[in-house]
Scaffold this motif. Sequence first.
Motif, PDB file in Angstrom:
ATOM      1  N   TRP A 206       0.857  -1.145  -0.040  1.00 49.20           N
ATOM      2  CA  TRP A 206      -0.044   0.033  -0.109  1.00 49.20           C
ATOM      3  C   TRP A 206       0.997   0.906   0.104  1.00 49.20           C
ATOM      4  O   TRP A 206       0.538   2.447  -0.518  1.00 49.20           O
ATOM      5  N   ALA A 207       1.900   1.239   0.687  1.00 48.15           N
ATOM      6  CA  ALA A 207       3.025   2.331   0.499  1.00 48.15           C
ATOM      7  C   ALA A 207       3.547   2.654  -0.581  1.00 48.15           C
ATOM      8  O   ALA A 207       3.451   3.708  -1.061  1.00 48.15           O
ATOM      9  N   ALA A 208       3.956   1.479  -1.307  1.00 43.96           N
ATOM     10  CA  ALA A 208       4.446   1.618  -2.733  1.00 43.96           C
ATOM     11  C   ALA A 208       3.273   2.140  -3.762  1.00 43.96           C
ATOM     12  O   ALA A 208       3.690   3.117  -4.449  1.00 43.96           O
ATOM     13  N   GLY A 209       2.243   1.698  -3.708  1.00 44.51           N
ATOM     14  CA  GLY A 209       0.997   2.405  -4.448  1.00 44.51           C
ATOM     15  C   GLY A 209       0.780   3.731  -4.226  1.00 44.51           C
ATOM     16  O   GLY A 209       0.348   4.572  -5.271  1.00 44.51           O
ATOM     17  N   THR A 210       0.865   4.064  -2.804  1.00 44.03           N
ATOM     18  CA  THR A 210       0.306   5.407  -2.518  1.00 44.03           C
ATOM     19  C   THR A 210       1.544   6.521  -3.154  1.00 44.03           C
ATOM     20  O   THR A 210       1.341   7.384  -3.772  1.00 44.03           O
ATOM     21  N   VAL A 211       2.621   5.728  -2.902  1.00 45.24           N
ATOM     22  CA  VAL A 211       3.885   6.704  -3.477  1.00 45.24           C
ATOM     23  C   VAL A 211       3.861   6.951  -5.090  1.00 45.24           C
ATOM     24  O   VAL A 211       3.908   8.278  -5.716  1.00 45.24           O
ATOM     25  N   LEU A 212       3.639   5.699  -5.626  1.00 48.02           N
ATOM     26  CA  LEU A 212       3.608   5.858  -7.140  1.00 48.02           C
ATOM     27  C   LEU A 212       2.541   6.838  -7.670  1.00 48.02           C
ATOM     28  O   LEU A 212       2.598   7.611  -8.751  1.00 48.02           O
ATOM     29  N   THR A 213       1.148   6.372  -6.982  1.00 52.62           N
ATOM     30  CA  THR A 213       0.126   7.386  -7.421  1.00 52.62           C
ATOM     31  C   THR A 213       0.318   8.882  -6.980  1.00 52.62           C
ATOM     32  O   THR A 213       0.152   9.779  -7.876  1.00 52.62           O
ATOM     33  N   SER A 214       0.980   9.172  -6.062  1.00 55.31           N
ATOM     34  CA  SER A 214       1.522  10.563  -5.659  1.00 55.31           C
ATOM     35  C   SER A 214       2.306  11.079  -6.854  1.00 55.31           C
ATOM     36  O   SER A 214       2.157  12.415  -7.151  1.00 55.31           O
ATOM     37  N   LEU A 215       3.323  10.273  -7.286  1.00 57.49           N
ATOM     38  CA  LEU A 215       4.239  10.704  -8.147  1.00 57.49           C
ATOM     39  C   LEU A 215       3.527  11.113  -9.309  1.00 57.49           C
ATOM     40  O   LEU A 215       3.781  12.035 -10.245  1.00 57.49           O
ATOM     41  N   VAL A 216       2.754  10.214  -9.845  1.00 52.55           N
ATOM     42  CA  VAL A 216       2.083  10.196 -11.298  1.00 52.55           C
ATOM     43  C   VAL A 216       0.957  11.517 -11.194  1.00 52.55           C
ATOM     44  O   VAL A 216       0.940  12.378 -12.078  1.00 52.55           O
ATOM     45  N   MET A 217       0.400  11.579 -10.051  1.00 53.51           N
ATOM     46  CA  MET A 217      -0.547  12.699  -9.934  1.00 53.51           C
ATOM     47  C   MET A 217      -0.031  14.141  -9.851  1.00 53.51           C
ATOM     48  O   MET A 217      -0.436  15.185 -10.530  1.00 53.51           O
ATOM     49  N   THR A 218       1.187  14.215  -9.044  1.00 54.95           N
ATOM     50  CA  THR A 218       1.970  15.688  -9.074  1.00 54.95           C
ATOM     51  C   THR A 218       2.718  15.983 -10.091  1.00 54.95           C
ATOM     52  O   THR A 218       3.124  17.132 -10.256  1.00 54.95           O
ATOM     53  N   SER A 219       2.946  14.858 -11.109  1.00 55.76           N
ATOM     54  CA  SER A 219       3.512  15.403 -12.260  1.00 55.76           C
ATOM     55  C   SER A 219       2.560  15.819 -13.475  1.00 55.76           C
ATOM     56  O   SER A 219       3.099  16.013 -14.256  1.00 55.76           O
ATOM     57  N   GLY A 220       1.265  15.843 -13.236  1.00 55.75           N
ATOM     58  CA  GLY A 220       0.466  16.582 -13.989  1.00 55.75           C
ATOM     59  C   GLY A 220      -0.445  15.586 -14.865  1.00 55.75           C
ATOM     60  O   GLY A 220      -0.853  15.674 -16.055  1.00 55.75           O
ATOM     61  N   TYR A 221      -0.587  14.267 -14.613  1.00 54.53           N
ATOM     62  CA  TYR A 221      -1.270  13.227 -15.200  1.00 54.53           C
ATOM     63  C   TYR A 221      -2.552  13.574 -15.372  1.00 54.53           C
ATOM     64  O   TYR A 221      -3.380  13.676 -16.525  1.00 54.53           O
ATOM     65  N   MET A 222      -3.477  14.063 -14.199  1.00 54.87           N
ATOM     66  CA  MET A 222      -5.050  14.304 -14.299  1.00 54.87           C
ATOM     67  C   MET A 222      -4.971  15.679 -15.295  1.00 54.87           C
ATOM     68  O   MET A 222      -6.083  15.938 -16.037  1.00 54.87           O
TER      69      MET A 222
END
Length: 316
Positions: A206-222
Amino acid sequence: MLLLPFLALLSIPFCIAASAQVAHDKLVKLAASNNGVIKLDENLFNLLLTPSRDWSASIHFTALDPRRKCGPCKEFDPSFNAIGKAWSKVPAVHRDTHFFATVDFENAMGVFQKLGLQSAPVVQNYPAVEGPRKPANGRTSPIVYDFGNGFDAGPLAEQLSQFTPIPIPYKAPVDYARIATGAGVLLVIASGVRAFLPILRSRWVWAAGTVLTSLVMTSGYMFVRIRGMPQSGGNGQWIAPGYSNQFGQETQVISIIYGLLSAAFLMLTVVTPYQTNAARQRLQVYLWSGVILVMFSVLISLFRIKNRGYPFKLLL
């Protein structure tokens, strides 16, 4: 001598009515014999659209002969036939006031030429000319169906119901293949829950999934998804100019940079302090500090590319 012409004149309306009734009875039999869809040639086309008709019709113009290589015709034909079959199940009092018919180019070339049709498929709806179903506005010219909703039978039934006395009772057939696929997926998930349960309970997952999601979202994916930005620009350009624009490839590069920076800080704060070997610890300090320095330099250089007025610079 004058009586016979007078009687003949009086009999004309009755003859016309009788002729229309004969045509109607023939059309009813033809529709019943072919699941609600009449196959037309030039003579039947003229019979269906007789000037004294008190019925309406939806006519499908197509070209199903393999020599015509009409892919859309083959794709749409089952949908129109399904609508005609559904209409054949309504009560006769309504069914016999509207007909569904198909004109194939090979059987009625003259009809296509007469109407000036140069493409297929085409669906035209012909209102009644006489009787209670004649449009109130008096318009009897055909109305062409808009294929903007595709070739599916559902939208077709909804649109053609505007020209029938009652809505077409079409129901989409049960997709047993989709049901079987869904049941199989559920079975696989149910059988694999026990094997994957320890993984799902792991806090590191869950920690790895949270970190990866945070990286993708803060990079401008949405931002890229919502605004529908392309993966790259013209001539292979992958960095969009200006702070209010971003390409898909740019998002991927930014997420990688953020990931390397996060990993470097994590190694310096979590792993490196616990090294018992002084030389190895020193090497890791130099290594991860260098990674941070280089990645920050790349990140700042990207900012400068996006906005030439950005005043700061590190290495690049």
